[in-house]
Design an enzyme around this catalytic site. Structure first.
Site, short mmCIF file in Angstrom:
data_model
loop_
_atom_site.label_atom_id
_atom_site.label_comp_id
_atom_site.label_asym_id
_atom_site.label_seq_id
_atom_site.Cartn_x
_atom_site.Cartn_y
_atom_site.Cartn_z
N ASN A 94 72.87 -64.83 -69.00
CA ASN A 94 74.19 -65.59 -68.68
C ASN A 94 73.98 -66.27 -67.31
O ASN A 94 73.15 -66.00 -66.39
CB ASN A 94 75.34 -64.36 -68.34
CG ASN A 94 75.08 -63.39 -67.36
OD1 ASN A 94 73.65 -62.90 -67.44
ND2 ASN A 94 75.95 -62.84 -66.75
N GLU A 122 74.58 -64.83 -74.82
CA GLU A 122 74.27 -65.13 -76.22
C GLU A 122 74.33 -66.52 -76.51
O GLU A 122 73.64 -67.21 -77.41
CB GLU A 122 75.25 -64.22 -76.99
CG GLU A 122 75.41 -62.74 -76.76
CD GLU A 122 76.06 -62.35 -75.70
OE1 GLU A 122 76.12 -63.06 -74.73
OE2 GLU A 122 76.76 -61.22 -75.85
N GLU A 161 76.22 -68.13 -64.38
CA GLU A 161 77.47 -68.40 -63.80
C GLU A 161 77.68 -69.57 -62.77
O GLU A 161 76.43 -70.17 -62.55
CB GLU A 161 77.95 -66.93 -63.07
CG GLU A 161 78.13 -65.79 -64.03
CD GLU A 161 78.51 -64.55 -63.55
OE1 GLU A 161 78.46 -64.62 -62.07
OE2 GLU A 161 78.74 -63.63 -64.17
N CYS A 214 81.15 -60.83 -76.53
CA CYS A 214 82.54 -61.34 -76.29
C CYS A 214 83.00 -62.18 -77.37
O CYS A 214 82.23 -62.70 -78.46
CB CYS A 214 82.51 -62.17 -75.08
SG CYS A 214 82.22 -63.93 -74.85
N CYS A 247 81.50 -65.77 -77.70
CA CYS A 247 80.04 -65.78 -78.47
C CYS A 247 79.90 -65.26 -79.78
O CYS A 247 79.42 -65.98 -80.65
CB CYS A 247 79.23 -64.68 -77.58
SG CYS A 247 78.81 -65.23 -75.97
N CYS A 302 77.78 -67.35 -71.23
CA CYS A 302 77.13 -65.89 -71.70
C CYS A 302 75.71 -66.25 -72.02
O CYS A 302 75.17 -67.34 -72.64
CB CYS A 302 78.14 -65.45 -72.81
SG CYS A 302 79.85 -65.03 -72.21
N1 THU Z 1 78.81 -62.24 -70.45
C1 THU Z 1 77.71 -62.50 -71.41
O1 THU Z 1 76.70 -62.91 -71.16
N2 THU Z 1 77.96 -62.05 -72.61
C2 THU Z 1 79.13 -61.68 -73.29
O2 THU Z 1 79.18 -61.45 -74.38
C3 THU Z 1 80.22 -61.07 -72.33
C4 THU Z 1 80.10 -61.43 -70.94
C5 THU Z 1 78.83 -62.48 -69.19
C6 THU Z 1 79.60 -63.71 -68.77
C7 THU Z 1 79.91 -63.53 -67.24
O3 THU Z 1 78.65 -64.13 -66.54
C8 THU Z 1 79.47 -61.94 -67.09
O4 THU Z 1 79.14 -61.29 -68.40
C9 THU Z 1 80.77 -61.35 -66.87
O5 THU Z 1 81.74 -61.52 -67.77
#
Ligand code: THU
Length: 160
Positions: free
Chosen positions: A62, A75, A64, A112, A115, A73
């Protein structure tokens, strides 16, 4: 009015024992990818590793952004890279490892909704299921035999 029941089946491994060797290797790669997560805001680090039918492995983490919704994310970082680099390859398996740096996550963390939608696109495109494994930093590992199993009533091209 009638009631419709939708069923999903998951397989839960208590530990790595019994997990296929190629998946264990993907777990290693997802874990390494997770080290490259850029998550200064959430402190929640996620790594994903994808095995393609050309034997290549693509990973992602991920990423940000100070403008929060601009982040992505793990995925989707991984699957969009797979689609961009190997557009003709089929995706066989995806492993996701997630957890906060504030504590040790032993609970399996599922992908999530956004994704799931993104992965669904590729599963539909390639007309074959993508196995999804998800886990925390330790503990149980959950397997879904397909993305569709994780996203009942998904939105797809058939309605466009
Ligand atoms: N995140 C993911 O990388 N994958 C997911 O399926 C859920 C959330 C990341 C996004 C963000 O950078 C952090 O986790 C908190 O939500």
């Amino acid at each position: 009015m009638k009631q419709v029941k939708v069923e999903s089946i998951f397989f839960v491994y208590d530990d790595v024992k019994g997990i296929p060797l190629d998946v264990q290797q993907l777990m290693q790669k997802a874990s390494t990818a997770r080290n490259n997560a850029y998550a200064p805001y959430s402190k929640f680090h996620v790594g994903a590793a994808i095995l393609l039918d050309n034997n290549e492995v693509v990973t992602g983490s991920n990423q940000e952004n100070a403008s929060y919704p601009s982040g992505l994310c793990a995925e989707r970082t991984a699957i969009y890279y797979a689609g961009a680099k190997y557009p003709d390859a089929k995706i066989l398996k995806m492993v996701i490892i997630a957890g906060s740096t504030k504590n040790t996550t032993t609970k399996p963390i599922p992908p999530c909704g956004a994704c799931r939608q993104a992965i669904a696109e590729y599963e539909i495109k390639q007309e074959s299921p993508i196995e999804i494994y998800f886990m925390g930093e330790a503990g149980k590992v959950v397997k879904s035999n397909s993305l569709a199993n994780l996203l009942p009533l998904l939105f797809d091209k058939s309605v466009l």
